[in-house]
Design a protein around this motif. Structure first.
Motif, mmCIF file in Angstrom:
data_model
loop_
_atom_site.group_PDB
_atom_site.id
_atom_site.type_symbol
_atom_site.label_atom_id
_atom_site.label_comp_id
_atom_site.label_asym_id
_atom_site.label_seq_id
_atom_site.Cartn_x
_atom_site.Cartn_y
_atom_site.Cartn_z
ATOM 1 N N ASP A 73 -1.387 -8.213 1.150
ATOM 2 C CA ASP A 73 0.072 -7.669 1.450
ATOM 3 C C ASP A 73 0.739 -7.223 0.144
ATOM 4 O O ASP A 73 1.174 -8.194 -0.857
ATOM 5 C CB ASP A 73 0.721 -8.924 2.053
ATOM 6 C CG ASP A 73 2.077 -8.411 2.830
ATOM 7 O OD1 ASP A 73 2.072 -7.300 2.906
ATOM 8 O OD2 ASP A 73 3.127 -9.230 2.783
ATOM 9 N N LEU A 74 1.074 -6.345 -0.092
ATOM 10 C CA LEU A 74 1.974 -5.573 -1.069
ATOM 11 C C LEU A 74 3.340 -5.533 -0.662
ATOM 12 O O LEU A 74 3.877 -5.326 0.393
ATOM 13 C CB LEU A 74 1.435 -4.179 -1.179
ATOM 14 C CG LEU A 74 0.027 -3.814 -1.765
ATOM 15 C CD1 LEU A 74 -0.343 -2.366 -1.622
ATOM 16 C CD2 LEU A 74 -0.256 -4.656 -2.742
ATOM 17 N N SER A 115 17.998 -1.349 7.394
ATOM 18 C CA SER A 115 17.000 -1.617 8.831
ATOM 19 C C SER A 115 15.833 -0.907 8.568
ATOM 20 O O SER A 115 14.791 -1.339 9.061
ATOM 21 C CB SER A 115 17.749 -1.510 9.969
ATOM 22 O OG SER A 115 18.941 -2.412 10.140
ATOM 23 N N ALA A 116 15.769 0.261 8.073
ATOM 24 C CA ALA A 116 14.745 1.166 7.796
ATOM 25 C C ALA A 116 13.623 0.369 6.956
ATOM 26 O O ALA A 116 12.216 0.686 7.319
ATOM 27 C CB ALA A 116 14.843 2.532 7.520
ATOM 28 N N LEU A 117 13.820 -0.508 6.053
ATOM 29 C CA LEU A 117 12.718 -1.177 5.407
ATOM 30 C C LEU A 117 12.108 -2.244 6.224
ATOM 31 O O LEU A 117 11.081 -2.310 5.896
ATOM 32 C CB LEU A 117 13.633 -1.734 4.125
ATOM 33 C CG LEU A 117 14.338 -1.030 3.045
ATOM 34 C CD1 LEU A 117 14.913 -1.465 2.101
ATOM 35 C CD2 LEU A 117 13.243 0.126 2.672
ATOM 36 N N ILE A 118 12.788 -2.747 7.157
ATOM 37 C CA ILE A 118 12.428 -3.640 8.067
ATOM 38 C C ILE A 118 11.158 -3.211 8.934
ATOM 39 O O ILE A 118 9.937 -3.675 9.260
ATOM 40 C CB ILE A 118 13.447 -4.438 8.832
ATOM 41 C CG1 ILE A 118 14.348 -5.195 8.283
ATOM 42 C CG2 ILE A 118 12.739 -5.355 10.107
ATOM 43 C CD1 ILE A 118 15.595 -5.639 8.925
ATOM 44 N N GLU A 119 11.474 -1.690 9.389
ATOM 45 C CA GLU A 119 10.659 -1.155 10.105
ATOM 46 C C GLU A 119 9.383 -0.405 9.272
ATOM 47 O O GLU A 119 8.529 -0.142 10.084
ATOM 48 C CB GLU A 119 11.393 -0.050 10.913
ATOM 49 C CG GLU A 119 12.422 -0.386 11.839
ATOM 50 C CD GLU A 119 13.377 0.850 12.295
ATOM 51 O OE1 GLU A 119 13.192 1.970 11.368
ATOM 52 O OE2 GLU A 119 14.566 0.571 12.717
ATOM 53 N N ALA A 120 9.716 -0.488 8.026
ATOM 54 C CA ALA A 120 8.622 0.081 7.349
ATOM 55 C C ALA A 120 7.360 -0.942 6.990
ATOM 56 O O ALA A 120 6.351 -0.558 6.597
ATOM 57 C CB ALA A 120 9.121 0.426 5.888
ATOM 58 N N ALA A 121 7.751 -2.311 7.418
ATOM 59 C CA ALA A 121 6.780 -3.253 7.222
ATOM 60 C C ALA A 121 5.581 -3.291 8.361
ATOM 61 O O ALA A 121 5.775 -2.788 9.302
ATOM 62 C CB ALA A 121 7.435 -4.793 7.253
ATOM 63 N N GLY A 122 4.563 -3.393 7.483
ATOM 64 C CA GLY A 122 3.327 -3.167 8.684
ATOM 65 C C GLY A 122 1.867 -2.710 7.863
ATOM 66 O O GLY A 122 1.751 -2.564 6.746
ATOM 67 N N PRO A 123 0.949 -2.168 8.544
ATOM 68 C CA PRO A 123 -0.188 -1.624 7.931
ATOM 69 C C PRO A 123 -0.038 -0.518 7.073
ATOM 70 O O PRO A 123 0.922 0.201 7.129
ATOM 71 C CB PRO A 123 -0.989 -1.257 8.926
ATOM 72 C CG PRO A 123 -0.578 -1.979 10.178
ATOM 73 C CD PRO A 123 0.831 -2.312 10.007
ATOM 74 N N ALA A 124 -0.747 -0.431 5.901
ATOM 75 C CA ALA A 124 -0.338 0.307 4.854
ATOM 76 C C ALA A 124 -0.049 1.862 5.131
ATOM 77 O O ALA A 124 0.833 2.323 4.835
ATOM 78 C CB ALA A 124 -1.684 0.218 3.663
ATOM 79 N N GLU A 125 -1.040 2.300 5.897
ATOM 80 C CA GLU A 125 -0.893 3.788 6.136
ATOM 81 C C GLU A 125 0.445 4.162 6.881
ATOM 82 O O GLU A 125 1.207 4.918 6.610
ATOM 83 C CB GLU A 125 -1.998 4.143 7.134
ATOM 84 C CG GLU A 125 -1.981 5.684 7.701
ATOM 85 C CD GLU A 125 -3.155 6.436 8.255
ATOM 86 O OE1 GLU A 125 -3.406 7.401 8.707
ATOM 87 O OE2 GLU A 125 -4.257 5.166 8.645
ATOM 88 N N ALA A 179 -10.430 -5.100 1.240
ATOM 89 C CA ALA A 179 -9.793 -5.852 2.005
ATOM 90 C C ALA A 179 -8.560 -5.041 2.878
ATOM 91 O O ALA A 179 -8.579 -3.756 2.689
ATOM 92 C CB ALA A 179 -8.774 -6.801 1.354
ATOM 93 N N ALA A 180 -8.088 -5.305 4.426
ATOM 94 C CA ALA A 180 -7.253 -4.672 5.044
ATOM 95 C C ALA A 180 -5.818 -4.816 3.969
ATOM 96 O O ALA A 180 -5.691 -5.977 3.569
ATOM 97 C CB ALA A 180 -7.095 -5.258 6.232
ATOM 98 N N VAL A 181 -5.201 -3.822 4.014
ATOM 99 C CA VAL A 181 -3.908 -3.806 3.297
ATOM 100 C C VAL A 181 -2.723 -3.597 4.330
ATOM 101 O O VAL A 181 -2.696 -2.765 5.110
ATOM 102 C CB VAL A 181 -3.772 -2.486 2.127
ATOM 103 C CG1 VAL A 181 -2.772 -2.605 1.477
ATOM 104 C CG2 VAL A 181 -5.369 -2.678 1.618
ATOM 105 N N THR A 182 -1.614 -4.418 4.046
ATOM 106 C CA THR A 182 -0.317 -4.180 4.636
ATOM 107 C C THR A 182 0.722 -4.219 3.508
ATOM 108 O O THR A 182 0.788 -4.478 2.404
ATOM 109 C CB THR A 182 -0.025 -5.602 5.749
ATOM 110 O OG1 THR A 182 -0.009 -6.705 4.649
ATOM 111 C CG2 THR A 182 -1.158 -5.558 6.723
ATOM 112 N N ILE A 183 1.814 -3.571 4.178
ATOM 113 C CA ILE A 183 3.035 -3.477 3.027
ATOM 114 C C ILE A 183 4.242 -4.066 3.623
ATOM 115 O O ILE A 183 4.678 -3.817 4.748
ATOM 116 C CB ILE A 183 3.111 -2.107 2.818
ATOM 117 C CG1 ILE A 183 1.870 -1.433 1.987
ATOM 118 C CG2 ILE A 183 4.628 -1.899 1.837
ATOM 119 C CD1 ILE A 183 2.205 -0.037 1.885
#
Length: 372
Positions: free
Chosen positions: A164-165, A209-219, A252-256
């Motif tokens: 998680d980045l 709020s856009a930063l909250i929505e940006a969280a998730g799988p890296a792509e 590894a799987a990557v999330t942000i």
């Protein structure tokens, strides 16, 4: 009332490691350090105890009450047991090794002790292993450390990992630039910590709020971050994230999660956490930070810490040793030769000793090795 000491009880949050877990912990620590040292990281070994004021100064958000402390009978000064080794390595780099050319690559491994247990478990004592690159926080340096951490964990037998980045300074960067706020920044950060879009609306900071929505799988997270109109303030951060995603993705799987701050209070532009299936809590974490020098200057650095105890509890490192029972009066040279061949020899001391009693898998009968 029964005396707890007579029952072998330990203080809350501490435990004994028995065979084979104690050997597993030692083997895992050696494997991790060997993997890191192969990349040019030289080992240092700071003391378990330092002056309290030194640790408080160098540890992020540390207070005296957060340290296990006692008065030194020799100096009459207050000493403290380290809750983290990273800050000690920074002290060594800034003082004893200040004259060494940068970047300076150092590794370490040893126990740390906390006043209170971590949120993910009851233990107050932990085995910490890590590596620090002092003198640069460039994305290439971060990619090197992240890649080494994942390689070391793979060498220790860990699989099914995820990374998680996060961007610890992102909110402050945006608030001082394209997305100014009229309310205290701390309130905005608290709302983001709780992923509370309604609270952001009430703070007149709804664009965050856009930063909250940006969280998730890296792509998908990168796609959302690229779509934000931040006047170019995110360009270098996005490029850095893309570089690190490419580094971690083969392993590894990557999330942000661009606004995650918990545990990254002293990180600068990037932080990362490593998780794995079957391991409780974080396997490790790292990122960029600043090393403080005695004269008041600061030096960019990047590093990671890995937590050995979680690996042991997940069953890693526990290789079964071949225990060979050696009867009385066996020539010592025979036992020595067998040890060079990889056997663990357990010698009988009296006639009462038997293979079963000494928990052996094999016994020596003359020159023949017999599996039991």
């Amino acid at each position: 009332m029964t005396d707890p000491i007579s029952k072998g009880l330990l203080p809350e949050g501490f435990r004994d490691r028995l065979p084979p877990q104690a050997e597993a912990a030692a083997d895992l620590l050696r494997t991790l350090l060997d993997s890191v040292s192969a990349h040019g990281y030289e080992r240092v070994s700071p003391p378990l105890v330092e002056f309290e004021d030194s640790l408080v100064t160098r540890l992020s958000s540390a207070r005296p009450q957060d340290l296990l402390r006692f008065v030194d009978p020799l100096s009459q000064r207050t000493l403290a047991l380290r809750p983290d080794i990273t800050a000690q390595v920074g002290r060594i780099a800034a003082t004893r090794m200040a004259h060494i050319a940068r970047p300076l690559r150092l590794a370490y491994g040893g126990p740390v002790l906390r006043v209170r247990p971590a949120q993910v478990g009851p233990q107050r004592e932990a085995m910490q292993m890590g590596a620090e690159l002092i003198g640069s926080d460039h994305v290439d340096a971060v990619a090197e450390l992240l890649g080494i951490a994942l390689e070391a964990l793979s060498a220790a037998g860990l699989a099914d990992m995820s990374v998680d980045l996060t961007l610890p300074d992102l909110v402050g960067t945006l608030a001082s630039g394209p997305w100014p706020v009229t309310t205290p920044l701390a309130d905005v950060q608290t709302a983001l910590d709780g992923k509370d879009a309604a609270a952001l609306q009430g703070l007149d900071a709804s664009r965050y709020s856009a930063l909250i929505e940006a969280a998730g799988p890296a792509e998908s997270a990168l796609t959302r971050l690229k779509s934000l109109n931040a006047g170019g303030a995110l360009d270098t951060r996005i490029a850095g994230l893309e570089r690190l995603v490419a580094t971690a993705a083969p392993h590894a799987a990557v999330t942000i999660d661009p606004t995650e701050r918990h545990g990254f209070e002293y990180q600068t532009w990037i932080g990362f956490s490593v998780f794995a299936a079957g391991v409780r809590g974080e396997v490790g974490r790292g990122g960029t930070y600043l090393v403080r020098h005695p004269g008041g200057g600061e030096e960019a650095a990047v590093g990671f810490s890995l937590y050995v105890d979680g690996l042991v509890d997940a069953g890693l490192g526990a290789s079964r040793r071949r225990r060979l029972f050696v009867p009385l009066d066996t020539d010592s040279e025979v036992s020595a030769k067998l040890r060079t061949e990889g056997w663990t020899t357990v010698s009988a001391l009296t006639d009462a000793d038997t293979p079963k009693r000494l928990r052996c898998d094999y016994t020596l009968d003359g020159e023949e090795l017999i599996k039991l």
